[in-house]
Design an enzyme around this catalytic site. Structure first.
Site, mmCIF file in Angstrom:
data_model
loop_
_atom_site.group_PDB
_atom_site.id
_atom_site.type_symbol
_atom_site.label_atom_id
_atom_site.label_comp_id
_atom_site.label_asym_id
_atom_site.label_seq_id
_atom_site.Cartn_x
_atom_site.Cartn_y
_atom_site.Cartn_z
ATOM 1 N N CYS A 94 -40.772 -65.722 -11.802
ATOM 2 C CA CYS A 94 -40.376 -64.565 -10.999
ATOM 3 C C CYS A 94 -40.950 -64.553 -9.582
ATOM 4 O O CYS A 94 -40.424 -65.248 -8.726
ATOM 5 C CB CYS A 94 -40.705 -63.283 -11.763
ATOM 6 N N HIS B 86 -40.089 -63.238 -18.026
ATOM 7 C CA HIS B 86 -41.413 -62.891 -18.527
ATOM 8 C C HIS B 86 -41.281 -62.751 -20.042
ATOM 9 O O HIS B 86 -40.301 -63.145 -20.631
ATOM 10 C CB HIS B 86 -41.859 -61.540 -17.946
#
Ligand code: GLN
Length: 240
Positions: free
Chosen positions: A95, A192
């Protein structure tokens, strides 16, 4: 007796480490131990000297504010990171650091955070937040499971390929169905969750590349991944 020691470097554990990304480090350490090797976990924070002896690099996500805090240091260590990536050192970036391994991240208020250009891609902040469970198909790693939460949207250039194609969720952006990026031995992903507990194939890819680069070969043990399989089945069946 250990089959050898790998030095695993975690980038910016304070600022770039959200939604459980630390779990990725724990998985690499534990699987390496199960495979009969020893893991030495190192950390690099802003202002630290970059360690000489590194075999695998891992970095997590962060708020836009965290990305602003580390940007100067990231530029300072960029030549070393580029050299190691070109030399085949495996890296996993999630990310916020995924975005900064690209060319730039233009946040929703127009601030440009320069990237380090290891990956041919760019990210633009939007007012749309992409949140929820993701499933992506990957030729290399099979079905990938994770959780996304980002407002930056990433578009891949010709110099990288996607990590996978989403079958649930958004991934890189809300348009093209791509999730993550692959180049050299760098794996980049929006996911995640953390990523590696549910995706041991990616963990073992990183460990294999690191061991082969250091020792010339990787001799894995046969691990029981039934818990990871169970977690994947549950995660895949959950709504967005
Ligand atoms: N700040 C970035 C975004 O919102 C990255 C967020 C994250 O790492 N989850 O796009």
């Amino acid at each position: 007796m250990t089959k050898g020691t790998l030095n695993i470097l975690q980038l910016y554990p304070k600022e770039m480490n959200i939604y459980g990304d630390w779990g990725n480090v724990l998985v690499l350490k534990q699987r390496l131990t199960w495979h009969g090797y020893t893991a030495n976990i190192l950390e690099h924070s802003a202002g630290d000297d970059f360690p000489d002896d590194v075999d695998l690099i891992i970095g997590g996500g962060g708020q836009d504010s965290g990305q602003l805090v580390i940007q100067q240091d990231l530029q300072a260590i960029a030549p070393r990171l580029r050299e190691l990536a070109e030399d085949g050192l495996p890296m996993l970036v999630i990310c916020g650091l995924y975005q900064l391994f690209g060319k730039f991240f233009k946040t929703h208020d127009g601030t440009i955070i320069p990237g380090i250009g290891i990956l041919d891609l760019e990210t633009h902040g939007t007012n749309e937040r992409l949140i929820g469970n993701v499933v992506a198909d990957s030729e290399e790693f099979g079905e990938i499971h994770g959780y996304e939460n980002h407002s930056g949207q990433t578009h891949l250039g010709a110099g990288v390929r996607a990590l996978g194609t989403v079958t649930k969720g958004a991934g890189n952006n809300s348009q093209d169905g791509h999730e993550g990026a692959r180049h050299l031995n760098v794996v980049a992903s929006y996911l995640h969750g953390s990523l590696l507990p549910k995706n041991p194939a990616i963990a073992d890819f990183l460990l294999r590349k690191a061991a082969e680069r250091k020792f010339g070969s990787f001799e894995p043990a046969d691990l029981d991944d039934s818990l990871a399989d169970l977690a994947r089945r549950h995660a895949g069946a959950r709504p967005r």
